[in-house]
Design a protein around this motif. Sequence first.
Motif, mmCIF file in Angstrom:
data_model
loop_
_atom_site.group_PDB
_atom_site.id
_atom_site.type_symbol
_atom_site.label_atom_id
_atom_site.label_comp_id
_atom_site.label_asym_id
_atom_site.label_seq_id
_atom_site.Cartn_x
_atom_site.Cartn_y
_atom_site.Cartn_z
ATOM 1 N N GLU A 12 -26.325 39.430 -67.513
ATOM 2 C CA GLU A 12 -27.595 38.939 -68.066
ATOM 3 C C GLU A 12 -28.779 39.626 -67.397
ATOM 4 O OE1 GLU A 12 -29.549 34.611 -69.303
ATOM 5 O OE2 GLU A 12 -27.867 34.698 -67.893
ATOM 6 N N VAL A 13 -28.693 39.834 -66.080
ATOM 7 C CA VAL A 13 -29.764 40.518 -65.351
ATOM 8 C C VAL A 13 -29.969 41.925 -65.905
ATOM 9 C CG1 VAL A 13 -30.396 41.545 -63.119
ATOM 10 C CG2 VAL A 13 -29.569 39.185 -63.222
ATOM 11 N N ILE A 14 -28.863 42.631 -66.138
ATOM 12 C CA ILE A 14 -28.965 43.998 -66.640
ATOM 13 C C ILE A 14 -29.505 44.011 -68.063
ATOM 14 C CG2 ILE A 14 -27.635 46.046 -67.253
ATOM 15 C CD1 ILE A 14 -28.160 45.565 -64.218
ATOM 16 N N GLU A 15 -29.057 43.101 -68.895
ATOM 17 C CA GLU A 15 -29.496 43.090 -70.295
ATOM 18 C C GLU A 15 -30.955 42.673 -70.429
ATOM 19 O OE1 GLU A 15 -25.288 42.384 -72.679
ATOM 20 O OE2 GLU A 15 -26.526 40.639 -72.189
ATOM 21 N N LEU A 16 -31.410 41.760 -69.578
ATOM 22 C CA LEU A 16 -32.812 41.312 -69.662
ATOM 23 C C LEU A 16 -33.748 42.132 -68.788
ATOM 24 C CD1 LEU A 16 -32.531 37.412 -69.820
ATOM 25 C CD2 LEU A 16 -32.695 39.061 -71.677
ATOM 26 N N GLY A 17 -33.182 42.896 -67.866
ATOM 27 C CA GLY A 17 -33.993 43.857 -67.122
ATOM 28 C C GLY A 17 -34.540 43.426 -65.785
ATOM 29 N N SER A 18 -34.449 42.138 -65.444
ATOM 30 C CA SER A 18 -34.988 41.698 -64.158
ATOM 31 C C SER A 18 -34.499 40.296 -63.811
ATOM 32 C CB SER A 18 -36.524 41.698 -64.176
ATOM 33 O OG SER A 18 -37.016 40.636 -64.983
ATOM 34 N N THR A 52 -35.358 47.878 -55.920
ATOM 35 C CA THR A 52 -36.655 48.222 -55.350
ATOM 36 C C THR A 52 -37.631 47.138 -55.781
ATOM 37 O OG1 THR A 52 -37.489 49.499 -57.252
ATOM 38 C CG2 THR A 52 -36.078 50.657 -55.681
ATOM 39 N N THR A 53 -38.849 47.228 -55.331
ATOM 40 C CA THR A 53 -39.839 46.209 -55.699
ATOM 41 C C THR A 53 -40.180 46.274 -57.185
ATOM 42 O OG1 THR A 53 -41.605 47.739 -55.053
ATOM 43 C CG2 THR A 53 -40.866 46.126 -53.403
ATOM 44 N N ARG A 54 -39.882 47.400 -57.834
ATOM 45 C CA ARG A 54 -40.287 47.566 -59.234
ATOM 46 C C ARG A 54 -39.133 47.718 -60.218
ATOM 47 N NH1 ARG A 54 -45.620 51.546 -59.176
ATOM 48 N NH2 ARG A 54 -46.940 50.213 -57.853
ATOM 49 N N SER A 55 -37.942 47.978 -59.712
ATOM 50 C CA SER A 55 -36.866 48.245 -60.670
ATOM 51 C C SER A 55 -35.507 47.880 -60.109
ATOM 52 C CB SER A 55 -36.876 49.727 -61.074
ATOM 53 O OG SER A 55 -36.547 50.539 -59.962
ATOM 54 N N LEU A 56 -34.545 47.770 -61.025
ATOM 55 C CA LEU A 56 -33.139 47.562 -60.691
ATOM 56 C C LEU A 56 -32.329 48.650 -61.366
ATOM 57 C CD1 LEU A 56 -32.774 43.733 -61.420
ATOM 58 C CD2 LEU A 56 -32.853 44.792 -59.153
ATOM 59 N N SER A 57 -31.291 49.111 -60.691
ATOM 60 C CA SER A 57 -30.361 50.038 -61.321
ATOM 61 C C SER A 57 -28.961 49.742 -60.812
ATOM 62 C CB SER A 57 -30.742 51.489 -61.024
ATOM 63 O OG SER A 57 -30.665 51.760 -59.622
ATOM 64 N N LEU A 58 -27.987 50.034 -61.637
ATOM 65 C CA LEU A 58 -26.603 49.768 -61.276
ATOM 66 C C LEU A 58 -26.034 50.880 -60.401
ATOM 67 C CD1 LEU A 58 -25.293 48.552 -64.738
ATOM 68 C CD2 LEU A 58 -25.330 47.166 -62.654
ATOM 69 N N THR A 59 -25.235 50.489 -59.432
ATOM 70 C CA THR A 59 -24.436 51.452 -58.695
ATOM 71 C C THR A 59 -23.217 51.817 -59.556
ATOM 72 O OG1 THR A 59 -23.087 49.742 -57.653
ATOM 73 C CG2 THR A 59 -25.134 50.376 -56.519
ATOM 74 N N ALA A 60 -22.420 52.757 -59.084
ATOM 75 C CA ALA A 60 -21.199 53.105 -59.809
ATOM 76 C C ALA A 60 -20.290 51.893 -59.935
ATOM 77 C CB ALA A 60 -20.474 54.247 -59.090
#
Length: 316
Positions: A12-18, A52-60
Amino acid sequence: MDFSSRLLLLLEVIELGSFTNVAERNNLDRSVISKQISRLEKELGVRLLNRTTRSLSLTAAGNEMIAQAKQLRDLLSDTRRLAQNYHSEPRGYLRLTSSMMFGRQYVQDAISVFQKKYPDIQCELRLEDKLVDMVQEGFDIGFRIGKPKSSSLISRKIARSRLLIVASPDFIQQHGDIETVTKLESLPATIYSTPGLFMDKFSYLDDNHVSQHFQLNAAYKVNDVEMVVKSVVAGNTLAVVTAQMIQNEVIEGKLIPIMTHLNLDDFGTFYAVYPHRDAPIKTKLFIEVLKSIIGEDTPVWEQNIPDFENLYCSKP
């Protein structure tokens, strides 16, 4: 919250972005979401997100877990759906989404009838005029104009949505009879307008059955369909409206259909859309309740327009 719930939370976090968006949807504090994701990472022993304070990204590893989470969500959804089909009476949760006006006028009435008939069902209705992702946001049924573009969604026709052109008696008295497209285009009009949608052009067939269009002269733009009708009743503009937008204004003489000889294209068709061909019993029964309220052949809203079946070159 157990392990599988945390895994679905990550999805859900990934799909909604934050974290913030997920917290708002679930009515939780943002810190709760963050702690649950941290706990999931601890349980798995790998980092899933770069934060980061502004974004999320997935690790492998996070990408791998998202793939598993999607399979888990599908499995759980299918399991619940299959189980519900064994119930003699529908039960559980039914999430619905609809455009604002259609939802207020008809979906809400259907919910009242449905819950009275099936008290073990809990309903949630979201009203908004933008298109939502049925699968990603977990809705059981959506109601919209036009068939879905996604081949993964099943659609079922609910009712047609025809157009008419209306003006008030005062407007007609001020401007005279409106009998040509040229005059129609020259007069001030109210236009429904939202970001990405400006409804000022409409199609019709000419005497040779060739598709043509006219463009209204936008004197007033508004993003609420009910305000479109109220504006025309006030007498300063004309408008193209759907039959569904009309209540008693034509019957009471506040609005008059004009240019009724024009062979107007329909606005479209209302459809119920849902994610699975083998829909749960609660989905099928709710659609039946809604159709009983709207009508099987001629939608109930067309009864508000006398002789509408003979206007605008109506075709059965």
